[in-house]
Design a protein around this motif. Sequence first.
Motif, PDB file in Angstrom:
ATOM      1  N   LEU A 122       9.905  18.416 -15.565  1.00  0.00           N
ATOM      2  CA  LEU A 122       9.922  19.018 -16.900  1.00  0.00           C
ATOM      3  C   LEU A 122      11.313  19.586 -17.123  1.00  0.00           C
ATOM      4  O   LEU A 122      11.731  20.520 -16.432  1.00  0.00           O
ATOM      5  N   TYR A 123      12.046  19.009 -18.059  1.00  0.00           N
ATOM      6  CA  TYR A 123      13.444  19.395 -18.318  1.00  0.00           C
ATOM      7  C   TYR A 123      13.489  20.326 -19.524  1.00  0.00           C
ATOM      8  O   TYR A 123      13.084  19.953 -20.632  1.00  0.00           O
ATOM      9  N   LEU A 124      13.989  21.532 -19.314  1.00  0.00           N
ATOM     10  CA  LEU A 124      14.113  22.532 -20.378  1.00  0.00           C
ATOM     11  C   LEU A 124      15.604  22.779 -20.618  1.00  0.00           C
ATOM     12  O   LEU A 124      16.297  23.318 -19.763  1.00  0.00           O
ATOM     13  N   HIS A 125      16.083  22.350 -21.779  1.00  0.00           N
ATOM     14  CA  HIS A 125      17.528  22.362 -22.021  1.00  0.00           C
ATOM     15  C   HIS A 125      18.039  23.723 -22.493  1.00  0.00           C
ATOM     16  O   HIS A 125      17.272  24.648 -22.758  1.00  0.00           O
ATOM     17  N   GLY A 126      19.352  23.816 -22.604  1.00  0.00           N
ATOM     18  CA  GLY A 126      19.998  25.044 -23.049  1.00  0.00           C
ATOM     19  C   GLY A 126      19.996  25.170 -24.561  1.00  0.00           C
ATOM     20  O   GLY A 126      19.304  24.425 -25.265  1.00  0.00           O
ATOM     21  N   ASN A 127      20.789  26.102 -25.066  1.00  0.00           N
ATOM     22  CA  ASN A 127      20.783  26.330 -26.512  1.00  0.00           C
ATOM     23  C   ASN A 127      21.614  25.259 -27.227  1.00  0.00           C
ATOM     24  O   ASN A 127      22.347  24.495 -26.604  1.00  0.00           O
ATOM     25  N   ALA A 128      21.467  25.219 -28.539  1.00  0.00           N
ATOM     26  CA  ALA A 128      22.223  24.333 -29.431  1.00  0.00           C
ATOM     27  C   ALA A 128      21.842  22.862 -29.273  1.00  0.00           C
ATOM     28  O   ALA A 128      21.375  22.426 -28.228  1.00  0.00           O
ATOM     29  N   GLY A 129      22.046  22.113 -30.349  1.00  0.00           N
ATOM     30  CA  GLY A 129      21.808  20.682 -30.315  1.00  0.00           C
ATOM     31  C   GLY A 129      20.336  20.317 -30.303  1.00  0.00           C
ATOM     32  O   GLY A 129      19.469  21.098 -30.690  1.00  0.00           O
ATOM     33  N   HIS A 130      20.075  19.094 -29.833  1.00  0.00           N
ATOM     34  CA  HIS A 130      18.692  18.615 -29.754  1.00  0.00           C
ATOM     35  C   HIS A 130      18.521  17.802 -28.487  1.00  0.00           C
ATOM     36  O   HIS A 130      19.413  17.770 -27.629  1.00  0.00           O
ATOM     37  N   LEU A 131      17.384  17.142 -28.336  1.00  0.00           N
ATOM     38  CA  LEU A 131      17.002  16.514 -27.068  1.00  0.00           C
ATOM     39  C   LEU A 131      18.110  15.713 -26.374  1.00  0.00           C
ATOM     40  O   LEU A 131      18.333  15.892 -25.182  1.00  0.00           O
ATOM     41  N   PRO A 132      18.784  14.792 -27.068  1.00  0.00           N
ATOM     42  CA  PRO A 132      19.771  13.982 -26.342  1.00  0.00           C
ATOM     43  C   PRO A 132      21.187  14.539 -26.360  1.00  0.00           C
ATOM     44  O   PRO A 132      22.112  13.873 -25.869  1.00  0.00           O
ATOM     45  N   SER A 133      21.378  15.745 -26.889  1.00  0.00           N
ATOM     46  CA  SER A 133      22.731  16.291 -27.062  1.00  0.00           C
ATOM     47  C   SER A 133      23.449  16.537 -25.743  1.00  0.00           C
ATOM     48  O   SER A 133      22.840  16.715 -24.693  1.00  0.00           O
ATOM     49  N   VAL A 134      24.774  16.582 -25.839  1.00  0.00           N
ATOM     50  CA  VAL A 134      25.674  16.984 -24.760  1.00  0.00           C
ATOM     51  C   VAL A 134      25.385  16.141 -23.511  1.00  0.00           C
ATOM     52  O   VAL A 134      25.514  14.928 -23.547  1.00  0.00           O
ATOM     53  N   VAL A 135      24.975  16.789 -22.408  1.00  0.00           N
ATOM     54  CA  VAL A 135      24.750  16.056 -21.156  1.00  0.00           C
ATOM     55  C   VAL A 135      23.274  15.732 -20.941  1.00  0.00           C
ATOM     56  O   VAL A 135      22.901  15.259 -19.872  1.00  0.00           O
ATOM     57  N   ARG A 136      22.442  15.979 -21.935  1.00  0.00           N
ATOM     58  CA  ARG A 136      21.001  15.833 -21.710  1.00  0.00           C
ATOM     59  C   ARG A 136      20.598  14.376 -21.498  1.00  0.00           C
ATOM     60  O   ARG A 136      19.953  14.052 -20.495  1.00  0.00           O
ATOM     61  N   ALA A 137      20.955  13.480 -22.433  1.00  0.00           N
ATOM     62  CA  ALA A 137      20.614  12.066 -22.251  1.00  0.00           C
ATOM     63  C   ALA A 137      21.232  11.495 -20.976  1.00  0.00           C
ATOM     64  O   ALA A 137      20.539  10.815 -20.209  1.00  0.00           O
ATOM     65  N   PRO A 138      22.521  11.774 -20.681  1.00  0.00           N
ATOM     66  CA  PRO A 138      23.077  11.279 -19.410  1.00  0.00           C
ATOM     67  C   PRO A 138      22.327  11.807 -18.183  1.00  0.00           C
ATOM     68  O   PRO A 138      22.173  11.083 -17.196  1.00  0.00           O
ATOM     69  N   SER A 139      21.859  13.045 -18.238  1.00  0.00           N
ATOM     70  CA  SER A 139      21.118  13.576 -17.083  1.00  0.00           C
ATOM     71  C   SER A 139      19.775  12.873 -16.931  1.00  0.00           C
ATOM     72  O   SER A 139      19.333  12.597 -15.817  1.00  0.00           O
ATOM     73  N   PHE A 140      19.120  12.534 -18.058  1.00  0.00           N
ATOM     74  CA  PHE A 140      17.853  11.802 -17.963  1.00  0.00           C
ATOM     75  C   PHE A 140      18.087  10.434 -17.321  1.00  0.00           C
ATOM     76  O   PHE A 140      17.265   9.968 -16.525  1.00  0.00           O
ATOM     77  N   HIS A 141      19.204   9.803 -17.690  1.00  0.00           N
ATOM     78  CA  HIS A 141      19.556   8.521 -17.075  1.00  0.00           C
ATOM     79  C   HIS A 141      19.700   8.682 -15.565  1.00  0.00           C
ATOM     80  O   HIS A 141      19.176   7.870 -14.786  1.00  0.00           O
ATOM     81  N   MET A 142      20.418   9.721 -15.149  1.00  0.00           N
ATOM     82  CA  MET A 142      20.688   9.884 -13.733  1.00  0.00           C
ATOM     83  C   MET A 142      19.411  10.142 -12.947  1.00  0.00           C
ATOM     84  O   MET A 142      19.203   9.583 -11.867  1.00  0.00           O
ATOM     85  N   TYR A 143      18.519  10.982 -13.486  1.00  0.00           N
ATOM     86  CA  TYR A 143      17.308  11.347 -12.763  1.00  0.00           C
ATOM     87  C   TYR A 143      16.321  10.184 -12.649  1.00  0.00           C
ATOM     88  O   TYR A 143      15.484  10.163 -11.736  1.00  0.00           O
ATOM     89  N   THR A 144      16.395   9.225 -13.584  1.00  0.00           N
ATOM     90  CA  THR A 144      15.392   8.150 -13.622  1.00  0.00           C
ATOM     91  C   THR A 144      15.940   6.786 -13.224  1.00  0.00           C
ATOM     92  O   THR A 144      15.179   5.822 -13.149  1.00  0.00           O
ATOM     93  N   ALA A 145      17.225   6.677 -12.965  1.00  0.00           N
ATOM     94  CA  ALA A 145      17.842   5.362 -12.746  1.00  0.00           C
ATOM     95  C   ALA A 145      17.299   4.654 -11.508  1.00  0.00           C
ATOM     96  O   ALA A 145      17.012   3.453 -11.545  1.00  0.00           O
ATOM     97  N   THR A 146      17.164   5.362 -10.411  1.00  0.00           N
ATOM     98  CA  THR A 146      16.744   4.720  -9.159  1.00  0.00           C
ATOM     99  C   THR A 146      15.521   5.390  -8.524  1.00  0.00           C
ATOM    100  O   THR A 146      14.974   4.865  -7.558  1.00  0.00           O
TER     101      THR A 146
END
Length: 412
Positions: A122-146
């Motif tokens: 369960l990923y709970l992001h920081g303030n500002a932006g929305h779900l894929p903002s900043v490093v959020r989408a890249p982090s989802f890629h990293m956690y699920t890639a392999t």
Amino acid sequence: MRPLYRHAAWAVAAPILTYAAFIMLGVTPFVQRHILYAHKLYQWWQNSDLPQNWGFARNQVTSFHLPTEDGESIHAWHVLPLPVYRQHQEALEIQPTGHCGDVQTSESLRILREDPSAKLILYLHGNAGHLPSVVRAPSFHMYTATSNYHVLAIDYRGFGTSTGSPTEDGLILDAYAALNFAMVKAGLSPDRIIILGHSLGSAVAAGAAERYARVHGIDFAGLIMVAGFSNLSDMLSGYAIGGLVPILKPLRSYPRVLRLILGCLVDHWESAKRLSNMVNIVHRNNMEDDRDKNKTKGKKGNQRRHLRVSLIHAADDNDIPCIEDDRMFATAIAPLIPTKDGLEPTPDEIFALKEQRTKHLGKGAFVSEWREGDVYIRQERFPHGGHNNIVLHPPVLLEMMRIFEEAAQRRQ
């Protein structure tokens, strides 16, 4: 010379007056929450119902809304791990794309629900932006890639396309809704769920985990707090945006004024105290369980509880100083330290005990571990990563692996 003096006086007074006006506005709840959560900084030109725009495979991500117990609707992403996605790729690719109106009928939820070995972050992001903002989408890629880790990420109320306005209790209810979805709708046991919070999200994570432990007696596989803070008052008193623009730091020379301003905070986010509460709950439960077993052989005691908390911070974080993790670690372990003559341990004593359990890994890097029965508090200081990129660095994913490995050992 009078015009020159006048201009010089205004040059000095203008920044002071502007700062004073900013502080006066900031004590009002409406403005205060807009500054703290920055939830209106939403990229309206980005359609977060189309995750393929952020490099995900077709229907690797299911975009949907979750109801909260107080009637709000929060936006969520369920990200499938690529190895699992590959196994079901043909079935997933023929599904409609875009927003999923009824997640109960989604192929991704069926896959998650029917996998007895599934694990979820369960990923709970920081303030500002929305779900894929900043490093959020890249982090989802990293956690699920392999890995075989599913990711469930939410936009809090007032963020992105979620309804409502953010408050401390409200954000914790949003995390509650996500955890309830994972356990009830997806059928995951708590020991297959890690709560990961970044920045503001670390405070939300601590709030949700503490309430589940206190109210429901539920312990999750682990709680990971990345770039977190001990409480909002202490953090704001030394906070500077990007390490350059101070908020309340100039008022530290005027402690009475600073206390007056901090007394106007409507949300407090006492993460360190919440960690201490969880430690107390789990430690006392297990001590009672041990006493019951010693008194009566074969007597069934309390259900054994466990707590796994991980604090990860970059030494070069210019937004939230890494000293905040030191404060949280010290507060969390305090209930585990025996008192002497009824006196609580001093900060120096806590530091000395912590140092005995610390492995130094070079300049600006160390790992401190405190184990007491089924309570495990771990702090890792990583030399690089700043405030945001730290979620993409090895300590976070490695800690997920360690937590799930320990949870699997407990199940055996």
